[in-house]
Write a protein that holds these residues in place. Structure first.
Motif, PDB file in Angstrom:
ATOM      1  N   THR A 275       0.852  -1.192   0.000  1.00 35.11           N
ATOM      2  CA  THR A 275       0.000   0.000   0.000  1.00 35.11           C
ATOM      3  C   THR A 275       0.890   1.245   0.000  1.00 35.11           C
ATOM      4  OG1 THR A 275      -0.042   0.155   2.409  1.00 35.11           O
ATOM      5  CG2 THR A 275      -1.762  -1.204   1.367  1.00 35.11           C
ATOM      6  N   ILE A 276       0.294   2.370  -0.293  1.00 34.87           N
ATOM      7  CA  ILE A 276       1.044   3.623  -0.281  1.00 34.87           C
ATOM      8  C   ILE A 276       1.551   3.930   1.136  1.00 34.87           C
ATOM      9  CG2 ILE A 276      -0.999   5.093   0.025  1.00 34.87           C
ATOM     10  CD1 ILE A 276       0.303   7.074  -1.977  1.00 34.87           C
ATOM     11  N   GLU A 277       0.780   3.502   2.143  1.00 32.84           N
ATOM     12  CA  GLU A 277       1.200   3.708   3.538  1.00 32.84           C
ATOM     13  C   GLU A 277       2.438   2.877   3.864  1.00 32.84           C
ATOM     14  OE1 GLU A 277      -2.976   4.936   3.125  1.00 32.84           O
ATOM     15  OE2 GLU A 277      -1.969   3.056   2.597  1.00 32.84           O
ATOM     16  N   GLU A 278       2.499   1.650   3.328  1.00 30.77           N
ATOM     17  CA  GLU A 278       3.680   0.807   3.556  1.00 30.77           C
ATOM     18  C   GLU A 278       4.908   1.391   2.860  1.00 30.77           C
ATOM     19  OE1 GLU A 278       2.216  -3.739   4.232  1.00 30.77           O
ATOM     20  OE2 GLU A 278       1.724  -2.880   2.269  1.00 30.77           O
ATOM     21  N   PHE A 279       4.722   1.899   1.646  1.00 29.30           N
ATOM     22  CA  PHE A 279       5.847   2.541   0.955  1.00 29.30           C
ATOM     23  C   PHE A 279       6.334   3.758   1.743  1.00 29.30           C
ATOM     24  CE2 PHE A 279       4.602   0.367  -3.106  1.00 29.30           C
ATOM     25  CZ  PHE A 279       5.857  -0.132  -3.421  1.00 29.30           C
ATOM     26  N   ALA A 280       5.416   4.520   2.319  1.00 31.55           N
ATOM     27  CA  ALA A 280       5.793   5.710   3.102  1.00 31.55           C
ATOM     28  C   ALA A 280       6.596   5.305   4.325  1.00 31.55           C
ATOM     29  CB  ALA A 280       4.535   6.483   3.505  1.00 31.55           C
ATOM     30  N   ARG A 281       6.141   4.253   5.001  1.00 25.82           N
ATOM     31  CA  ARG A 281       6.832   3.775   6.209  1.00 25.82           C
ATOM     32  C   ARG A 281       8.246   3.309   5.861  1.00 25.82           C
ATOM     33  NH1 ARG A 281       2.899   0.428   7.801  1.00 25.82           N
ATOM     34  NH2 ARG A 281       3.928  -1.589   7.585  1.00 25.82           N
ATOM     35  N   LEU A 282       8.340   2.523   4.794  1.00 26.37           N
ATOM     36  CA  LEU A 282       9.635   2.005   4.356  1.00 26.37           C
ATOM     37  C   LEU A 282      10.562   3.146   3.919  1.00 26.37           C
ATOM     38  CD1 LEU A 282      11.322  -0.527   3.742  1.00 26.37           C
ATOM     39  CD2 LEU A 282      10.190  -0.654   1.499  1.00 26.37           C
ATOM     40  N   SER A 283       9.993   4.117   3.204  1.00 27.19           N
ATOM     41  CA  SER A 283      10.768   5.267   2.729  1.00 27.19           C
ATOM     42  C   SER A 283      11.360   6.061   3.901  1.00 27.19           C
ATOM     43  CB  SER A 283       9.875   6.177   1.885  1.00 27.19           C
ATOM     44  OG  SER A 283      10.539   7.369   1.549  1.00 27.19           O
ATOM     45  N   ASP A 284      10.548   6.283   4.932  1.00 25.83           N
ATOM     46  CA  ASP A 284      11.021   7.081   6.064  1.00 25.83           C
ATOM     47  C   ASP A 284      12.185   6.400   6.788  1.00 25.83           C
ATOM     48  OD1 ASP A 284       9.273   9.085   5.513  1.00 25.83           O
ATOM     49  OD2 ASP A 284       7.889   8.675   7.163  1.00 25.83           O
ATOM     50  N   VAL A 285      12.116   5.096   6.945  1.00 28.58           N
ATOM     51  CA  VAL A 285      13.216   4.386   7.629  1.00 28.58           C
ATOM     52  C   VAL A 285      14.460   4.378   6.739  1.00 28.58           C
ATOM     53  CG1 VAL A 285      13.970   2.219   8.663  1.00 28.58           C
ATOM     54  CG2 VAL A 285      11.604   2.972   8.974  1.00 28.58           C
ATOM     55  N   LEU A 286      14.308   4.008   5.480  1.00 28.86           N
ATOM     56  CA  LEU A 286      15.461   3.901   4.571  1.00 28.86           C
ATOM     57  C   LEU A 286      16.130   5.256   4.311  1.00 28.86           C
ATOM     58  CD1 LEU A 286      14.197   1.314   1.919  1.00 28.86           C
ATOM     59  CD2 LEU A 286      16.095   0.999   3.513  1.00 28.86           C
ATOM     60  N   SER A 287      15.333   6.329   4.249  1.00 29.38           N
ATOM     61  CA  SER A 287      15.906   7.640   3.926  1.00 29.38           C
ATOM     62  C   SER A 287      16.779   8.176   5.058  1.00 29.38           C
ATOM     63  CB  SER A 287      14.793   8.660   3.606  1.00 29.38           C
ATOM     64  OG  SER A 287      14.001   8.903   4.730  1.00 29.38           O
ATOM     65  N   HIS A 288      16.649   7.593   6.247  1.00 29.80           N
ATOM     66  CA  HIS A 288      17.483   8.031   7.381  1.00 29.80           C
ATOM     67  C   HIS A 288      18.673   7.118   7.615  1.00 29.80           C
ATOM     68  CE1 HIS A 288      14.811  11.268   8.471  1.00 29.80           C
ATOM     69  NE2 HIS A 288      13.779  10.463   8.440  1.00 29.80           N
ATOM     70  N   LYS A 289      18.801   6.081   6.777  1.00 25.76           N
ATOM     71  CA  LYS A 289      19.927   5.149   6.961  1.00 25.76           C
ATOM     72  C   LYS A 289      21.191   5.692   6.311  1.00 25.76           C
ATOM     73  CE  LYS A 289      18.003   1.726   9.226  1.00 25.76           C
ATOM     74  NZ  LYS A 289      18.507   1.305  10.529  1.00 25.76           N
TER      75      LYS A 289
END
Length: 289
Positions: A275-289
């Motif tokens: 879902t778009i919500e799952e992509f958002a969650r994944l994006s937020d974690v990965l973008s801070h790595k």
């Protein structure tokens, strides 16, 4: 009253009179059905207070309907050869201004500021050429223009992609990009028989209502779009494989697995199931790595 050109005969008469040759390279297929033209204007809620941005007026069939209903129509046409045609077909309307140029290159902010009162929302209506549908839609959605609704005729298959839900065959990066910014709804399908010349495929009219706030909040929008595109790069591959091949590399596999576990997303899933919500969650974690 000026002649309406929403019939095969009047359209062909106008084209013949001006010795106009349609260019396949510009995706010129002119709509010639009065009911469908009226339905498009109705789908966009065009009334006497409406300021309308029309992209690709062609010979002016839809422009005539929009101008007869709305307060003002600002038309953008790429083909300068249509200038005498539009002067003819729109001669009885004093509320239409035509700007010639490529909508992808023109400064739409400047045009809208020049033509509309400040703070007035604009409604976009268009019969879009198939070959530039996506870039035009993304420009309209991402340029920060004062647009309230977009009602466009596009290829039926593309309309299906804009509205698709997770797990559906046509769900992809375009579905997410559009739904992140707007709420899409297919208004009607349109047979190829109502165009001159006939295209090879059927069309659909879709309405996009711009969201006052984006569907999900993301920390890094640019990275979010990159992640989504990478996840759909090869549809048959798992999310994990797509991310390794298109956004990261094999040395980062363990780190990726940790992030997917942290966000509760199975690495064996395919991008089209998220879902778009799952992509958002994944994006937020990965973008801070």
């Amino acid at each position: 009253m000026n002649k309406r050109i929403s019939s095969p005969k009047t359209m062909q008469d106008v084209i013949r009179q001006h010795q106009f040759t349609l260019k396949k390279s510009l995706g010129q297929n002119f709509l010639i059905d009065e009911n469908i033209l009226n339905n498009i204007a109705s789908a966009a809620d065009i009334d006497e207070e409406s300021y309308v941005l029309e992209i690709g007026p062609g010979a002016g069939a839809l422009t005539q309907v929009l101008a007869s209903r709305g307060k003002k129509v600002i038309a953008v046409e790429i083909d300068q050869r249509l200038e005498p045609v539009l002067k003819d077909t729109l001669q009885d309307f004093d509320n239409v201004s035509v700007h010639f140029g490529d909508v992808l290159k023109l400064n739409l902010h400047q045009i809208i500021d020049q033509e509309c009162p400040p703070g007035v929302p604009v409604k976009v209506v268009a019969n879009l050429p198939y070959y530039v549908t996506t870039p035009i839609l993304m420009k309209l959605l991402t340029d920060g223009l004062p647009i309230k609704t977009i009602v466009v005729m596009i290829q039926k298959e593309v309309a299906g992609r804009l509205q698709a839900e997770p797990g559906e065959k046509s769900y992809g990066s375009l579905s997410i990009a559009v739904q992140y910014l707007a709420e899409p709804k297919i208004v009607m399908t349109v047979p190829k028989t109502v165009f001159v010349p006939q295209p090879n495929v059927d069309s659909a009219v879709i309405r996009l209502d711009i969201r006052p706030e984006k569907k999900v909040k993301v920390d890094d929008e640019t990275f979010f779009y990159k992640l989504v595109r990478a996840s759909f790069a090869q549809r048959r591959k798992t999310l994990m494989n797509n991310l390794i091949n298109n956004l990261y590399d094999k040395t980062q596999k363990e780190q990726l697995l940790e992030v997917l576990e942290q966000t509760g997303i199975d690495p064996g899933r395919r991008g089209e199931t998220l879902t778009i919500e799952e992509f958002a969650r994944l994006s937020d974690v990965l973008s801070h790595k």
